[in-house]
Design a protein around this motif. Sequence first.
Motif, short mmCIF file in Angstrom:
data_model
loop_
_atom_site.label_atom_id
_atom_site.label_comp_id
_atom_site.label_asym_id
_atom_site.label_seq_id
_atom_site.Cartn_x
_atom_site.Cartn_y
_atom_site.Cartn_z
N GLY A 124 0.76 -1.24 0.00
CA GLY A 124 0.00 0.00 0.00
C GLY A 124 0.80 1.29 0.00
N VAL A 125 1.09 1.79 -1.17
CA VAL A 125 1.88 3.01 -1.30
C VAL A 125 0.99 4.22 -1.06
CG1 VAL A 125 3.28 4.40 -2.86
CG2 VAL A 125 3.41 1.88 -2.94
N PRO A 134 -10.74 11.78 -7.28
CA PRO A 134 -12.04 11.84 -6.62
C PRO A 134 -12.77 10.50 -6.59
CG PRO A 134 -12.15 12.86 -8.77
CD PRO A 134 -10.71 12.52 -8.53
N ASP A 135 -12.40 9.57 -7.48
CA ASP A 135 -13.11 8.29 -7.54
C ASP A 135 -12.58 7.27 -6.55
OD1 ASP A 135 -10.71 8.17 -8.97
OD2 ASP A 135 -11.43 6.54 -10.23
N ARG A 136 -11.61 7.65 -5.75
CA ARG A 136 -11.03 6.71 -4.80
C ARG A 136 -11.43 7.09 -3.37
NH1 ARG A 136 -5.17 4.76 -6.76
NH2 ARG A 136 -5.84 4.06 -8.79
N GLY A 137 -12.57 6.64 -2.94
CA GLY A 137 -13.00 6.89 -1.57
C GLY A 137 -12.54 5.75 -0.69
N ASN A 138 -11.25 5.56 -0.57
CA ASN A 138 -10.74 4.40 0.15
C ASN A 138 -9.87 4.82 1.34
OD1 ASN A 138 -8.27 5.15 -0.92
ND2 ASN A 138 -8.35 3.66 -2.55
N LEU A 139 -9.33 3.83 2.02
CA LEU A 139 -8.53 4.09 3.21
C LEU A 139 -7.30 4.91 2.90
CD1 LEU A 139 -8.02 3.66 6.21
CD2 LEU A 139 -6.91 1.51 5.64
N ILE A 140 -6.64 4.62 1.79
CA ILE A 140 -5.43 5.37 1.44
C ILE A 140 -5.76 6.85 1.31
CG2 ILE A 140 -3.70 5.74 -0.35
CD1 ILE A 140 -3.71 2.72 -0.81
N GLN A 141 -6.83 7.14 0.59
CA GLN A 141 -7.21 8.54 0.42
C GLN A 141 -7.56 9.17 1.77
OE1 GLN A 141 -10.80 9.38 -1.82
NE2 GLN A 141 -9.69 10.93 -2.98
N ALA A 142 -8.23 8.43 2.64
CA ALA A 142 -8.59 8.95 3.96
C ALA A 142 -7.35 9.25 4.80
CB ALA A 142 -9.48 7.95 4.69
N ILE A 143 -6.33 8.40 4.71
CA ILE A 143 -5.11 8.63 5.47
C ILE A 143 -4.37 9.85 4.95
CG2 ILE A 143 -2.82 7.68 6.01
CD1 ILE A 143 -4.19 4.91 6.12
N VAL A 144 -4.28 9.97 3.64
CA VAL A 144 -3.61 11.14 3.06
C VAL A 144 -4.35 12.41 3.49
CG1 VAL A 144 -3.08 12.33 0.90
CG2 VAL A 144 -2.61 9.89 1.12
N MET A 165 -6.88 -3.72 7.20
CA MET A 165 -5.93 -2.91 6.44
C MET A 165 -4.57 -3.59 6.44
SD MET A 165 -5.14 0.08 9.20
CE MET A 165 -3.50 0.50 8.69
N ARG A 166 -3.70 -3.09 5.62
CA ARG A 166 -2.32 -3.57 5.56
C ARG A 166 -1.39 -2.46 6.01
NH1 ARG A 166 -2.09 -8.24 2.58
NH2 ARG A 166 -3.69 -8.56 1.05
N ASP A 167 -0.12 -2.76 6.04
CA ASP A 167 0.87 -1.74 6.33
C ASP A 167 1.04 -0.86 5.09
OD1 ASP A 167 1.31 -2.82 8.82
OD2 ASP A 167 2.90 -4.13 8.12
N TYR A 168 1.44 0.38 5.29
CA TYR A 168 1.60 1.31 4.19
C TYR A 168 2.99 1.90 4.20
CZ TYR A 168 -3.38 0.88 3.70
OH TYR A 168 -4.62 0.37 3.50
N VAL A 169 3.41 2.40 3.05
CA VAL A 169 4.71 3.03 2.91
C VAL A 169 4.53 4.31 2.08
CG1 VAL A 169 5.32 1.66 0.87
CG2 VAL A 169 7.13 2.65 2.27
N LEU A 170 5.24 5.35 2.47
CA LEU A 170 5.15 6.62 1.75
C LEU A 170 5.97 6.56 0.47
CD1 LEU A 170 5.55 9.10 4.74
CD2 LEU A 170 3.45 8.52 3.51
N ASP A 171 5.46 7.21 -0.57
CA ASP A 171 6.17 7.21 -1.86
C ASP A 171 7.57 7.81 -1.73
OD1 ASP A 171 5.23 9.82 -1.47
OD2 ASP A 171 4.38 10.01 -3.48
N GLU A 172 7.74 8.82 -0.88
CA GLU A 172 9.07 9.41 -0.74
C GLU A 172 10.04 8.45 -0.06
OE1 GLU A 172 7.37 12.23 2.79
OE2 GLU A 172 6.70 12.29 0.74
N ASP A 173 9.54 7.57 0.81
CA ASP A 173 10.40 6.56 1.42
C ASP A 173 10.80 5.50 0.40
OD1 ASP A 173 10.44 7.77 3.93
OD2 ASP A 173 8.64 6.71 4.59
N ILE A 174 9.88 5.18 -0.50
CA ILE A 174 10.20 4.23 -1.57
C ILE A 174 11.32 4.78 -2.45
CG2 ILE A 174 9.32 3.12 -3.66
CD1 ILE A 174 6.59 3.01 -2.19
N ALA A 175 11.24 6.06 -2.76
CA ALA A 175 12.28 6.69 -3.58
C ALA A 175 13.64 6.60 -2.87
CB ALA A 175 11.93 8.14 -3.89
N LYS A 176 13.66 6.86 -1.58
CA LYS A 176 14.91 6.78 -0.81
C LYS A 176 15.46 5.34 -0.81
CE LYS A 176 13.61 10.53 2.29
NZ LYS A 176 13.06 10.83 3.61
#
Length: 185
Positions: A124-125, A134-144, A165-176
């Motif tokens: 879960g990135v 706007p079409d993504r009313g999901n947990l990821i969008q709620a967390i952001v 839910m699963r564990d999530y990782v930030l896109d900037e951490d993935i880049a690092k």
Amino acid sequence: ACDQWIHGDLTDPKLLSDDWSDCRGAPIFHLAAETQIYDRTRDFERNSIAVTQTVCDLARKTGGRLILFGSAAVYSGAHTQYPATSLTELDETNPATAYGRSKLAAEELISQADVDAVVLRLFGVLSQRLATFPDRGNLIQAIVRACKTGEEVIVATDASGHPSMRDYVLDEDIAKIALASLAWA
């Protein structure tokens, strides 16, 4: 972090005939994949294998390290249904979806391709850009959204009381991590 970016259609065989001598040793970040993971009409495996074969061929031509952005969708079993902090690379891979099978097939192709490669299996990135869909009313969008506004996020649980839910990782951490993986032995 890169001095030069090369953009091309990975399904175009002409791409491999280009002169890649200026790219000797350059890393290849493989993010190309079908992204509509719930669309049952897509041929994930065919598309993933064709693109991954091209990327492996490019890695052989340049001698650069190949970084595949894989997916936790390659795992299977009940332990993947809850926060997956206990998963390791040694856990069973038997994907239940076409998307997961395509990601595993790409990993297997890379492991047999005789190229210097690293596979990063991502869960879960989270990205700020998801807030603009706007079409993504999901947990990821709620967390952001909660990160921006401070509003509370209520996480549903299943009948056993486990978070849905699963564990999530930030896109900037993935880049690092991707850049750090260029130096891994």
